[in-house]
Scaffold this motif. Structure first.
Motif, PDB file in Angstrom:
ATOM      1  N   ALA A 157     105.202  95.532  46.344  1.00  0.00           N
ATOM      2  CA  ALA A 157     104.770  94.202  46.805  1.00  0.00           C
ATOM      3  C   ALA A 157     104.435  93.300  45.621  1.00  0.00           C
ATOM      4  O   ALA A 157     104.789  92.119  45.607  1.00  0.00           O
ATOM      5  CB  ALA A 157     103.559  94.348  47.729  1.00  0.00           C
ATOM      6  N   SER A 211     100.630  90.801  52.315  1.00  0.00           N
ATOM      7  CA  SER A 211     102.057  90.652  52.003  1.00  0.00           C
ATOM      8  C   SER A 211     102.887  91.384  53.054  1.00  0.00           C
ATOM      9  O   SER A 211     102.412  92.299  53.726  1.00  0.00           O
ATOM     10  CB  SER A 211     102.355  91.174  50.599  1.00  0.00           C
ATOM     11  OG  SER A 211     102.123  92.545  50.546  1.00  0.00           O
ATOM     12  N   ASP A 212     104.142  90.949  53.173  1.00  0.00           N
ATOM     13  CA  ASP A 212     105.014  91.564  54.176  1.00  0.00           C
ATOM     14  C   ASP A 212     105.317  93.012  53.804  1.00  0.00           C
ATOM     15  O   ASP A 212     105.415  93.881  54.658  1.00  0.00           O
ATOM     16  CB  ASP A 212     106.329  90.773  54.294  1.00  0.00           C
ATOM     17  CG  ASP A 212     106.060  89.359  54.772  1.00  0.00           C
ATOM     18  OD1 ASP A 212     105.104  89.175  55.545  1.00  0.00           O
ATOM     19  OD2 ASP A 212     106.794  88.441  54.350  1.00  0.00           O
ATOM     20  N   ASP A 213     105.467  93.275  52.495  1.00  0.00           N
ATOM     21  CA  ASP A 213     105.871  94.608  52.041  1.00  0.00           C
ATOM     22  C   ASP A 213     104.754  95.635  52.181  1.00  0.00           C
ATOM     23  O   ASP A 213     105.024  96.815  52.400  1.00  0.00           O
ATOM     24  CB  ASP A 213     106.261  94.565  50.549  1.00  0.00           C
ATOM     25  CG  ASP A 213     107.602  93.885  50.355  1.00  0.00           C
ATOM     26  OD1 ASP A 213     108.234  93.540  51.355  1.00  0.00           O
ATOM     27  OD2 ASP A 213     107.996  93.692  49.192  1.00  0.00           O
ATOM     28  N   PRO A 232     100.700  95.747  53.671  1.00  0.00           N
ATOM     29  CA  PRO A 232      99.583  94.998  54.252  1.00  0.00           C
ATOM     30  C   PRO A 232      98.261  95.192  53.515  1.00  0.00           C
ATOM     31  O   PRO A 232      97.323  94.425  53.702  1.00  0.00           O
ATOM     32  CB  PRO A 232      99.491  95.548  55.682  1.00  0.00           C
ATOM     33  CG  PRO A 232     100.201  96.850  55.658  1.00  0.00           C
ATOM     34  CD  PRO A 232     101.227  96.770  54.570  1.00  0.00           C
ATOM     35  N   ARG A 259      99.235  88.504  49.410  1.00  0.00           N
ATOM     36  CA  ARG A 259     100.367  87.777  48.796  1.00  0.00           C
ATOM     37  C   ARG A 259      99.996  87.085  47.504  1.00  0.00           C
ATOM     38  O   ARG A 259     100.868  86.795  46.677  1.00  0.00           O
ATOM     39  CB  ARG A 259     100.818  86.663  49.760  1.00  0.00           C
ATOM     40  CG  ARG A 259     101.775  87.092  50.787  1.00  0.00           C
ATOM     41  CD  ARG A 259     102.295  85.814  51.464  1.00  0.00           C
ATOM     42  NE  ARG A 259     102.797  86.128  52.779  1.00  0.00           N
ATOM     43  CZ  ARG A 259     103.165  85.207  53.660  1.00  0.00           C
ATOM     44  NH1 ARG A 259     103.054  83.922  53.370  1.00  0.00           N
ATOM     45  NH2 ARG A 259     103.634  85.571  54.823  1.00  0.00           N
TER      46      ARG A 259
END
Ligand SMILES: NC(=O)C1=CN([C@@H]2O[C@H](COP(=O)(O)OP(=O)(O)OC[C@H]3O[C@@H](n4cnc5c(N)ncnc54)[C@H](OP(=O)(O)O)[C@@H]3O)[C@@H](O)[C@H]2O)C=CC1
Ligand SMILES: O=C([O-])CC(=O)C(=O)O
Length: 267
Positions: A10, A238-240, A242, A246
């Motif tokens: 991430a 973040s999407d990748d 949690p 981000r």
């Protein structure tokens, strides 16, 4: 400055993407990942260039700056050879510094440097400034959506089923220093705060698994002879991963830009 990234998750991938797009004064020269083929495939599907995927121990070769953005237990593997070679090492897994105090000694001997970005936290500039005076107390309260605490050994030791949490549960209260072993991938911010201010033994931490929040929410309170502060950051996971906000890779990019910049703003 030539930059090598120890980690391509991430944090690492977002930093790599920014460097690949181009930042004046900074050049990506290598990355590391446990799955080399996947890292190469990810680069060939969107990067301008496919960078060499190197073992962690070799990242310092041909680099001025090595960014550690791996699971914390790999900090020593990345940082020791880089510091022995006199490099700048950016440490994202700040919590792992507590178990590796010798790294600072190596840096002092070789002229290498350890830089810890603000990461997912707000306000380290003001905390560092206040710590030049007399600080009475520093506290941090961390609230994460329950999924953001998954895999933490402390949660497993509590026997807490994070999927079944329907109201906020206090998972830890005490010195930041004693929390990192139980939350190695969740509380780097608390250690960074302690290192910036009055030490991790005196920095008091609460950790909540909170189903009422959607963001990784960290509130710092500081009382000192120069200022009192209350600062809250609500970081979007973040999407990748949690567990990771981000803003963390953005903080690394901002730090790298400072290294190459003719003018630097902030403490
Ligand atoms: N200071 C702060 O505010 C914050 C710190 N963090 C910390 O930053 C660190 C990175 O976080 P994040 O990017 O989310 O983590 P990820 O789990 O998303 O990524 C970890 C990366 O490390 C790579 N890796 C794992 N083992 C090895 C190995 N043996 N050799 C080479 N590469 C390896 C993985 O490879 P592969 O891609 O093949 O799986 C992956 O690319 C963590 O320690 C996290 O706790 C996170 C958020 C905030
Ligand atoms: O992203 C966050 O909110 C903070 C985090 O994971 C950490 O400190 O390790």
């Amino acid at each position: 400055m030539k930059v090598a990234l120890g980690g391509f998750g991430a944090v690492g991938r977002a930093v790599a993407e920014a460097l690949d797009r181009g930042i004046d004064g900074l050049e990506l020269v290598a990355v590391s990942a446990s799955d080399r083929a996947r890292a190469e495939a990810r680069m060939s599907g969107g990067f301008r260039k496919v960078y060499p995927v190197k073992p962690l121990e070799e990242l310092q070769d041909g680099a001025d700056v090595v960014v550690e953005c791996c699971p914390g237990h790999l900090l020593e593997t990345i940082a020791r050879p880089a510091l022995e070679a006199g490099r700048i090492v950016v440490v994202v897994s700040a919590g792992a510094l507590l178990a590796n105090p010798h790294l600072e000694e190596i840096a002092a001997r070789t002229g290498g440097r350890i830089l810890v970005p603000s990461g997912a936290l707000a306000g380290l500039d003001a905390v560092r400034a206040a710590a030049e005076g007399t600080v009475e107390s520093v506290t941090i309260s961390t609230r994460k959506p329950p999924a953001g605490l998954k895999g933490a050994p402390a949660i497993e030791a509590m026997g807490l089923d994070l999927d079944a949490v329907t109201e906020p549960v206090l998972c830890y209260a005490g010195p930041a220093e004693d929390a990192i072993a139980g939350f190695p991938a969740n509380l780097n911010v608390a250690v960074a705060l302690g290192l910036a201010g009055i030490g991790t033994a005196r920095t008091m931490l609460e950790v909540w698994a909170d189903p009422t929040v959607e963001r990784n929410t960290h509130t710092i309170r500081l009382v000192s002879d120069s200022a009192t502060m209350t600062m809250t950051i609500e970081g979007i996971p973040s999407d990748d991963n949690p567990r990771t906000g981000r803003i963390t890779p953005l903080s690394v990019i901002a730090l790298l830009k400072r290294l190459a910049a003719p003018m630097v703003i902030g403490t």
